[in-house]
Design an enzyme around this catalytic site. Structure first.
Site, PDB file in Angstrom:
ATOM      1  N   TYR A 247      13.093  -2.102  -3.149  1.00 56.21           N
ATOM      2  CA  TYR A 247      12.799  -0.676  -3.278  1.00 56.21           C
ATOM      3  C   TYR A 247      14.056   0.076  -3.692  1.00 56.21           C
ATOM      4  O   TYR A 247      15.180  -0.354  -3.400  1.00 56.21           O
ATOM      5  CB  TYR A 247      12.329  -0.090  -1.944  1.00 56.21           C
ATOM      6  CG  TYR A 247      10.882  -0.320  -1.602  1.00 56.21           C
ATOM      7  CD1 TYR A 247       9.901   0.585  -1.993  1.00 56.21           C
ATOM      8  CD2 TYR A 247      10.494  -1.429  -0.854  1.00 56.21           C
ATOM      9  CE1 TYR A 247       8.567   0.386  -1.662  1.00 56.21           C
ATOM     10  CE2 TYR A 247       9.165  -1.636  -0.513  1.00 56.21           C
ATOM     11  CZ  TYR A 247       8.209  -0.721  -0.917  1.00 56.21           C
ATOM     12  OH  TYR A 247       6.895  -0.920  -0.584  1.00 56.21           O
TER      13      TYR A 247
ATOM     14  N   ARG B  93      12.001   5.453   3.300  1.00 60.89           N
ATOM     15  CA  ARG B  93      12.139   6.912   3.235  1.00 60.89           C
ATOM     16  C   ARG B  93      12.888   7.461   4.452  1.00 60.89           C
ATOM     17  O   ARG B  93      13.635   8.439   4.340  1.00 60.89           O
ATOM     18  CB  ARG B  93      10.767   7.563   3.099  1.00 60.89           C
ATOM     19  CG  ARG B  93      10.135   7.337   1.719  1.00 60.89           C
ATOM     20  CD  ARG B  93       8.669   7.737   1.687  1.00 60.89           C
ATOM     21  NE  ARG B  93       8.475   9.138   2.027  1.00 60.89           N
ATOM     22  CZ  ARG B  93       7.272   9.677   2.249  1.00 60.89           C
ATOM     23  NH1 ARG B  93       6.177   8.917   2.175  1.00 60.89           N
ATOM     24  NH2 ARG B  93       7.167  10.953   2.552  1.00 60.89           N
TER      25      ARG B  93
ATOM     26  N   ARG C 123       0.844  -1.193   0.000  1.00 61.27           N
ATOM     27  CA  ARG C 123       0.000   0.000   0.000  1.00 61.27           C
ATOM     28  C   ARG C 123       0.883   1.248   0.000  1.00 61.27           C
ATOM     29  O   ARG C 123       1.102   1.883   1.034  1.00 61.27           O
ATOM     30  CB  ARG C 123      -0.937  -0.037   1.208  1.00 61.27           C
ATOM     31  CG  ARG C 123      -1.985  -1.137   1.095  1.00 61.27           C
ATOM     32  CD  ARG C 123      -2.758  -1.353   2.370  1.00 61.27           C
ATOM     33  NE  ARG C 123      -1.974  -2.086   3.354  1.00 61.27           N
ATOM     34  CZ  ARG C 123      -2.463  -2.545   4.507  1.00 61.27           C
ATOM     35  NH1 ARG C 123      -3.726  -2.345   4.813  1.00 61.27           N
ATOM     36  NH2 ARG C 123      -1.688  -3.200   5.344  1.00 61.27           N
TER      37      ARG C 123
ATOM     38  N   ASP D  36       2.404   4.988  -0.498  1.00 62.24           N
ATOM     39  CA  ASP D  36       1.885   6.291  -0.094  1.00 62.24           C
ATOM     40  C   ASP D  36       1.637   7.209  -1.284  1.00 62.24           C
ATOM     41  O   ASP D  36       2.071   6.945  -2.405  1.00 62.24           O
ATOM     42  CB  ASP D  36       2.881   6.980   0.842  1.00 62.24           C
ATOM     43  CG  ASP D  36       2.828   6.441   2.257  1.00 62.24           C
ATOM     44  OD1 ASP D  36       1.841   5.760   2.596  1.00 62.24           O
ATOM     45  OD2 ASP D  36       3.770   6.706   3.025  1.00 62.24           O
TER      46      ASP D  36
END
Length: 244
Positions: free
Chosen positions: A109, A197, A49, A51
């Site tokens: 990622y 992040r 999910r 952002d």
């Protein structure tokens, strides 16, 4: 038939992946396309999910449909119904009990930083612009403290809803290419809310000289969100793929 979709998207114009009442999302557009194709109200289930503003090359979703259409042709039909910034890369049939969130995975990622004096507008949507020169060699060395199984409380949002902050990072690297894009590449068995992040924001502090060498290891061992760096902006984050 249960169908697995590999989904790529530019997240700039969307309020993240998951359907929500106050904004347009990737999942909402996908649900609309699938429902239109099969003439029924069909809801997709997503693996990650992401952002608002985050991009993906290989997020995964599944749905169930009563159809004779070959699974590998569904991607073509859905892409005719989806906006240009959401594209199905692959569609395939999977076992009826396959669940994209609960199956064992390896997630990949990348966080990308445009590190030069002036912003290049062609990179603006898909990188975080940081003008101060970053020490990539130091950032890469610091990042290695994160490899392995750890309690990543320091690198998780205080909004994280989880029973455990323990995750495993299999590998992480920081490199610079000839366009001055720095890529933080990280692979693991799963990630906490905003984890990548926050890792990026922490490494930027070290690379820019705002923190000393050893900062990442100290932050990790503190088990305290306030011990690490800021959450880097969403536009630099890319979900590359999910391996099952």
């Amino acid at each position: 038939m249960r169908v697995k979709l590999t989904v790529a998207y530019d997240g700039t114009s969307y309020c993240g992946w998951q359907v929500q009442p106050n904004g347009i999302t990737i999942q909402e557009k996908l649900n609309q396309a699938v429902s239109d194709l099969f003439g029924a109200d069909i809801q997709t289930i997503g693996a990650s999910r992401t952002d608002s503003g985050v991009h993906a090359l290989g997020n995964v979703a599944v749905f169930d449909a009563d159809t004779r259409m070959p699974a590998d042709k569904i991607a073509f039909a859905l892409n005719e119904r989806l906006p240009r910034d959401i594209v199905i890369q692959k569609s395939e049939e999977v076992p009826a009990d396959f669940h994209p969130r609960f199956a064992k995975t390896n997630k990949v990622y990348e966080y990308r930083i445009l590190n030069r004096t002036f912003l290049d507008p062609l990179f603006a949507r898909y990188t975080y612009f940081f003008h101060r020169r970053l020490d990539v060699k130091l950032m890469n060395a610091e990042a290695q403290a994160l490899v392995g199984e750890h309690d990543f409380t320091s690198f998780a949002s205080i909004k994280s809803q989880t029973n455990s902050f323990v995750r495993t990072i299999h590998q992480i690297s920081v490199t610079r290419d000839d366009t001055d894009v720095i890529t933080i590449h990280v692979e693991g068995n799963g990630f906490l809310y905003n984890q990548v992040r926050i890792i990026a924001g922490s490494l930027i502090l070290v690379g820019s000289g705002q923190r000393e060498a050893g900062f990442i290891k100290e932050a990790l061992e503190a088990h305290d969100r306030e011990a690490s760096g800021p959450t880097a902006p969403p536009e630099g984050l890319l979900l590359v793929r999910i391996d099952y």
